[in-house]
Design an enzyme around this catalytic site. Structure first.
Site: not given
Length: 281
Positions: A207, A209
């Site tokens: 991802d 974050d």
């Protein structure tokens, strides 16, 4: 002998021949799970799921000392830590691998982080915390498998278990200059140094974050588990490729603790000598 520490969603070495499971104990209690001995390319490897067999341990509840001690005592000399991570750089995309060379400790001091203490003083050098040979071999294995990999990066370790705020994400990205963020590689990497183990991280980006403006890119547990689960087989392929031609053990890392101890042997207690017998072997 090489050991693999599995991260979130990486609970077993599928498609590897299981030789045995060892229920072990250490001076620090039980490790996260029994050690599994698996075989690949004619070589035996230890495997240990960091969060337990069924992911029952929060990052701060992991018995890092017991995990590292158990692997060292069993005969491991090199450790690959497989970890999920969030990217703090747009160029480090979900699905990419990262082999960091530096670590930033942003935990809160609640984790038992050293084998020293109780009358035994040691100050380990962490200027270069990872094994260069093992890290380079990991990156090469990633490329040989056709995967994108980033080297010479910085891993920021946060306390968890909550996911970070946008302010924290910007701090780690812009002030610390970290490249990825996770919750588990500290104090693991530094304990490995104290145990004179060659250590390297194989981080999988799941991802971005939460520093991006688009909230659809912000990290959630669903995203982490989905993307890590989708890429576990790729991580196993990388490990298998590395085991086909494992790198030599770095002798400098195999002497890291012996250079760190200040307490003279004349005043050490019996438990200190027992500790050092395992750490310095």
């Amino acid at each position: 002998m090489l050991a693999i520490i599995g991260g979130s969603g990486f609970y077993q070495m599928e498609n590897f021949a299981v030789v045995e499971r060892r229920d072990v104990d250490t001076p620090y209690g039980k490790p996260s799970a029994p050690l599994t001995v698996v075989e690949c390319h004619g070589q035996q490897v230890f495997f240990l799921p960091r969060h337990g067999d069924a992911h029952t341990l929060l990052p701060s509840d992991i018995n890092y000392r017991a995990n590292i001690w158990a692997l060292k005592q069993a005969g491991a000399r090199q450790v690959i830590a497989v970890s999920a991570s969030g990217s703090l750089r747009e160029a480090l995309r979900p699905g990419d691998f990262v082999v960091p060379s530096q670590y930033f400790d942003h935990t809160k001091g609640t984790r038992a982080r050293t084998f020293f203490g109780d009358g035994l003083v040691g100050h380990i050098s962490t200027a270069h915390p990872v094994c260069p040979e093992l890290s380079s071999a990991l990156a090469t294995a990633c490329r040989d498998c056709g995967h994108t990999v980033h080297e010479n990066s910085t891993y920021a370790c946060v306390e968890g278990p909550r996911l970070g705020t946008r302010c924290e994400s910007f701090f780690l990205r812009d002030s610390v200059k970290a490249d990825i963020v996770g919750m588990t590689n500290v104090p693991e990497v530094f304990l490995a140094l104290e145990a004179q183990l060659c250590y390297a991280t194989l981080a999988l980006v799941t991802d971005y974050d939460c520093w991006m403006d688009d909230p659809t890119h912000h990290v959630t547990v669903d995203i982490v588990i989905q993307r890590f689960s989708e890429s576990i087989s790729r991580a196993r392929d990388v490990v298998s490729r590395l085991l086909a031609a494992p790198p030599p053990v770095n002798e400098e890392h195999r002497q890291s603790a012996s250079k760190a101890i200040l307490t003279p042997s004349a005043v050490r207690k019996q438990q200190h000598e027992i500790l050092l017998k395992t750490l310095l072997v």
